[in-house]
Write a protein that holds these residues in place. Sequence first.
Motif, PDB file in Angstrom:
ATOM      1  N   LEU A  80      23.724  39.684  31.182  1.00  0.00           N
ATOM      2  CA  LEU A  80      24.025  39.830  32.603  1.00  0.00           C
ATOM      3  C   LEU A  80      25.535  39.752  32.839  1.00  0.00           C
ATOM      4  O   LEU A  80      26.097  40.564  33.586  1.00  0.00           O
ATOM      5  CB  LEU A  80      23.319  38.756  33.424  1.00  0.00           C
ATOM      6  CG  LEU A  80      23.670  38.753  34.914  1.00  0.00           C
ATOM      7  CD1 LEU A  80      23.217  40.043  35.586  1.00  0.00           C
ATOM      8  CD2 LEU A  80      23.094  37.549  35.607  1.00  0.00           C
ATOM      9  N   LEU A  81      26.191  38.803  32.208  1.00  0.00           N
ATOM     10  CA  LEU A  81      27.642  38.668  32.386  1.00  0.00           C
ATOM     11  C   LEU A  81      28.369  39.894  31.848  1.00  0.00           C
ATOM     12  O   LEU A  81      29.339  40.367  32.454  1.00  0.00           O
ATOM     13  CB  LEU A  81      28.142  37.390  31.712  1.00  0.00           C
ATOM     14  CG  LEU A  81      27.610  36.084  32.323  1.00  0.00           C
ATOM     15  CD1 LEU A  81      28.068  34.886  31.507  1.00  0.00           C
ATOM     16  CD2 LEU A  81      27.997  35.948  33.782  1.00  0.00           C
ATOM     17  N   ARG A  82      27.887  40.454  30.750  1.00  0.00           N
ATOM     18  CA  ARG A  82      28.487  41.689  30.217  1.00  0.00           C
ATOM     19  C   ARG A  82      28.274  42.847  31.180  1.00  0.00           C
ATOM     20  O   ARG A  82      29.178  43.639  31.436  1.00  0.00           O
ATOM     21  CB  ARG A  82      27.889  41.997  28.836  1.00  0.00           C
ATOM     22  CG  ARG A  82      28.602  43.129  28.112  1.00  0.00           C
ATOM     23  CD  ARG A  82      28.237  43.151  26.634  1.00  0.00           C
ATOM     24  NE  ARG A  82      26.867  43.485  26.367  1.00  0.00           N
ATOM     25  CZ  ARG A  82      26.405  44.740  26.237  1.00  0.00           C
ATOM     26  NH1 ARG A  82      27.218  45.764  26.353  1.00  0.00           N
ATOM     27  NH2 ARG A  82      25.137  44.951  25.980  1.00  0.00           N
ATOM     28  N   PHE A  83      27.064  42.955  31.742  1.00  0.00           N
ATOM     29  CA  PHE A  83      26.763  43.980  32.746  1.00  0.00           C
ATOM     30  C   PHE A  83      27.753  43.883  33.909  1.00  0.00           C
ATOM     31  O   PHE A  83      28.343  44.883  34.325  1.00  0.00           O
ATOM     32  CB  PHE A  83      25.324  43.816  33.251  1.00  0.00           C
ATOM     33  CG  PHE A  83      25.010  44.629  34.472  1.00  0.00           C
ATOM     34  CD1 PHE A  83      24.595  45.945  34.353  1.00  0.00           C
ATOM     35  CD2 PHE A  83      25.141  44.085  35.746  1.00  0.00           C
ATOM     36  CE1 PHE A  83      24.324  46.710  35.490  1.00  0.00           C
ATOM     37  CE2 PHE A  83      24.859  44.832  36.870  1.00  0.00           C
ATOM     38  CZ  PHE A  83      24.450  46.146  36.753  1.00  0.00           C
ATOM     39  N   LEU A  84      27.913  42.680  34.449  1.00  0.00           N
ATOM     40  CA  LEU A  84      28.809  42.492  35.590  1.00  0.00           C
ATOM     41  C   LEU A  84      30.243  42.849  35.228  1.00  0.00           C
ATOM     42  O   LEU A  84      30.953  43.490  36.015  1.00  0.00           O
ATOM     43  CB  LEU A  84      28.703  41.065  36.125  1.00  0.00           C
ATOM     44  CG  LEU A  84      27.368  40.735  36.800  1.00  0.00           C
ATOM     45  CD1 LEU A  84      27.244  39.241  37.030  1.00  0.00           C
ATOM     46  CD2 LEU A  84      27.192  41.524  38.088  1.00  0.00           C
ATOM     47  N   ASP A  85      30.675  42.482  34.048  1.00  0.00           N
ATOM     48  CA  ASP A  85      32.016  42.821  33.599  1.00  0.00           C
ATOM     49  C   ASP A  85      32.180  44.340  33.496  1.00  0.00           C
ATOM     50  O   ASP A  85      33.197  44.897  33.925  1.00  0.00           O
ATOM     51  CB  ASP A  85      32.309  42.146  32.260  1.00  0.00           C
ATOM     52  CG  ASP A  85      33.755  42.276  31.858  1.00  0.00           C
ATOM     53  OD1 ASP A  85      34.643  41.950  32.689  1.00  0.00           O
ATOM     54  OD2 ASP A  85      34.027  42.719  30.722  1.00  0.00           O
ATOM     55  N   LEU A  86      31.182  45.027  32.949  1.00  0.00           N
ATOM     56  CA  LEU A  86      31.240  46.483  32.808  1.00  0.00           C
ATOM     57  C   LEU A  86      31.295  47.190  34.161  1.00  0.00           C
ATOM     58  O   LEU A  86      31.854  48.287  34.267  1.00  0.00           O
ATOM     59  CB  LEU A  86      30.041  46.989  32.003  1.00  0.00           C
ATOM     60  CG  LEU A  86      30.072  46.695  30.510  1.00  0.00           C
ATOM     61  CD1 LEU A  86      28.705  46.955  29.873  1.00  0.00           C
ATOM     62  CD2 LEU A  86      31.159  47.518  29.824  1.00  0.00           C
ATOM     63  N   THR A  87      30.724  46.591  35.186  1.00  0.00           N
ATOM     64  CA  THR A  87      30.755  47.198  36.526  1.00  0.00           C
ATOM     65  C   THR A  87      32.018  46.821  37.293  1.00  0.00           C
ATOM     66  O   THR A  87      32.198  47.255  38.433  1.00  0.00           O
ATOM     67  CB  THR A  87      29.527  46.785  37.368  1.00  0.00           C
ATOM     68  OG1 THR A  87      29.581  45.386  37.630  1.00  0.00           O
ATOM     69  CG2 THR A  87      28.228  47.180  36.688  1.00  0.00           C
ATOM     70  N   GLY A  88      32.875  45.997  36.691  1.00  0.00           N
ATOM     71  CA  GLY A  88      34.099  45.569  37.367  1.00  0.00           C
ATOM     72  C   GLY A  88      33.879  44.398  38.305  1.00  0.00           C
ATOM     73  O   GLY A  88      34.648  44.182  39.233  1.00  0.00           O
ATOM     74  N   HIS A  89      32.819  43.626  38.068  1.00  0.00           N
ATOM     75  CA  HIS A  89      32.462  42.502  38.933  1.00  0.00           C
ATOM     76  C   HIS A  89      32.361  41.196  38.147  1.00  0.00           C
ATOM     77  O   HIS A  89      31.358  40.486  38.239  1.00  0.00           O
ATOM     78  CB  HIS A  89      31.139  42.774  39.644  1.00  0.00           C
ATOM     79  CG  HIS A  89      31.206  43.891  40.618  1.00  0.00           C
ATOM     80  ND1 HIS A  89      31.046  45.204  40.242  1.00  0.00           N
ATOM     81  CD2 HIS A  89      31.437  43.897  41.945  1.00  0.00           C
ATOM     82  CE1 HIS A  89      31.171  45.978  41.312  1.00  0.00           C
ATOM     83  NE2 HIS A  89      31.404  45.213  42.350  1.00  0.00           N
ATOM     84  N   ALA A  90      33.390  40.888  37.367  1.00  0.00           N
ATOM     85  CA  ALA A  90      33.371  39.620  36.638  1.00  0.00           C
ATOM     86  C   ALA A  90      33.100  38.512  37.654  1.00  0.00           C
ATOM     87  O   ALA A  90      33.824  38.377  38.640  1.00  0.00           O
ATOM     88  CB  ALA A  90      34.695  39.394  35.927  1.00  0.00           C
ATOM     89  N   PRO A  91      32.042  37.747  37.442  1.00  0.00           N
ATOM     90  CA  PRO A  91      31.654  36.775  38.473  1.00  0.00           C
ATOM     91  C   PRO A  91      32.536  35.537  38.480  1.00  0.00           C
ATOM     92  O   PRO A  91      33.109  35.158  37.466  1.00  0.00           O
ATOM     93  CB  PRO A  91      30.228  36.416  38.096  1.00  0.00           C
ATOM     94  CG  PRO A  91      30.182  36.601  36.623  1.00  0.00           C
ATOM     95  CD  PRO A  91      31.099  37.766  36.325  1.00  0.00           C
ATOM     96  N   ARG A  92      32.590  34.947  39.642  1.00  0.00           N
ATOM     97  CA  ARG A  92      33.216  33.632  39.790  1.00  0.00           C
ATOM     98  C   ARG A  92      32.093  32.613  39.657  1.00  0.00           C
ATOM     99  O   ARG A  92      31.099  32.681  40.391  1.00  0.00           O
ATOM    100  CB  ARG A  92      33.877  33.553  41.159  1.00  0.00           C
ATOM    101  CG  ARG A  92      34.653  32.285  41.375  1.00  0.00           C
ATOM    102  CD  ARG A  92      35.466  32.379  42.640  1.00  0.00           C
ATOM    103  NE  ARG A  92      36.046  31.087  42.951  1.00  0.00           N
ATOM    104  CZ  ARG A  92      36.677  30.816  44.060  1.00  0.00           C
ATOM    105  NH1 ARG A  92      36.839  31.755  44.972  1.00  0.00           N
ATOM    106  NH2 ARG A  92      37.164  29.608  44.266  1.00  0.00           N
ATOM    107  N   LEU A  93      32.224  31.699  38.700  1.00  0.00           N
ATOM    108  CA  LEU A  93      31.217  30.657  38.486  1.00  0.00           C
ATOM    109  C   LEU A  93      31.677  29.398  39.198  1.00  0.00           C
ATOM    110  O   LEU A  93      32.747  28.866  38.892  1.00  0.00           O
ATOM    111  CB  LEU A  93      31.045  30.391  36.990  1.00  0.00           C
ATOM    112  CG  LEU A  93      30.716  31.618  36.130  1.00  0.00           C
ATOM    113  CD1 LEU A  93      30.619  31.239  34.661  1.00  0.00           C
ATOM    114  CD2 LEU A  93      29.460  32.302  36.595  1.00  0.00           C
ATOM    115  N   VAL A  94      30.885  28.944  40.167  1.00  0.00           N
ATOM    116  CA  VAL A  94      31.267  27.779  40.969  1.00  0.00           C
ATOM    117  C   VAL A  94      30.078  26.847  41.155  1.00  0.00           C
ATOM    118  O   VAL A  94      28.926  27.264  41.049  1.00  0.00           O
ATOM    119  CB  VAL A  94      31.823  28.181  42.358  1.00  0.00           C
ATOM    120  CG1 VAL A  94      33.035  29.091  42.241  1.00  0.00           C
ATOM    121  CG2 VAL A  94      30.765  28.841  43.213  1.00  0.00           C
ATOM    122  N   ALA A  95      30.387  25.596  41.448  1.00  0.00           N
ATOM    123  CA  ALA A  95      29.353  24.639  41.843  1.00  0.00           C
ATOM    124  C   ALA A  95      29.091  24.886  43.324  1.00  0.00           C
ATOM    125  O   ALA A  95      29.824  24.412  44.189  1.00  0.00           O
ATOM    126  CB  ALA A  95      29.829  23.217  41.594  1.00  0.00           C
TER     127      ALA A  95
END
Length: 170
Positions: free
Chosen positions: A144-159
Motif C-alpha cells: 500500500l505504501l509503495r502504491f501511494l508513493d507511485l501515485t505521488g501521495h507519500a502518506p503522512r503517518l501521524v498519531a
Amino acid sequence: MEHALYHFLERHQIRHQRFDHPPVYTCEEAARLTPGLPGAECKNLFLCDAKGRQHVLLAVPAAAGVDIKALGELLELKGLRFASPERLQRYLGLTPGAVTLLAALNDSERQVAVVIDQELSRQHAILCHPLVNTSTLALPMEELLRFLDLTGHAPRLVAVPRRQAPSDPL
C-alpha cells in the motif's frame, strides 16, 4: 475507474488479494458482511479545510473515533471538516460509501494529501475498497505504501487524535 486501478496494480506488480461481496456503506456493514478478511479494517474520511482549498484523505482503524478539530490543529488546517459528496466526486472520483486510500490513483493533480494513522500503519496488511464498495482488497502495508508513493501521495503517518468517549455516570 476500477479497471484502471487493477491495470495499475498489475503493471507495478503490487501484491493484493481480492474479495467480492454485496455493497457495503459503513464499517459496521463491512464487518458483518465480510468477517475474517486478512487485514486491518479501516475507516476512510475525506476532509477539507474551512476554505475548501486543502483536502485530506484520512485512514484510521475502523473503530477509531476521530477528533477532527484536534486533527486540524495537528495538520495546521483551519476549520477541518468533512468534504461534500461533490468534492469527493471532483477530487477522487468517488461517491460516499466507497472512500478508499486507493482513490489516490484518481488524484492525478495531487491536490489531496494522504494521512494514515500510525496505529494503522503498523498493521501487516490493510483492507481497501478498489474504488467500488462491492469488493475489498487486502494489501500488505508495504505494498500500500509503495502504491501511494507511485501515485505521488507519500502518506503522512501521524498519531490521529481520538474523540473521547463520554464517561459513564457513577
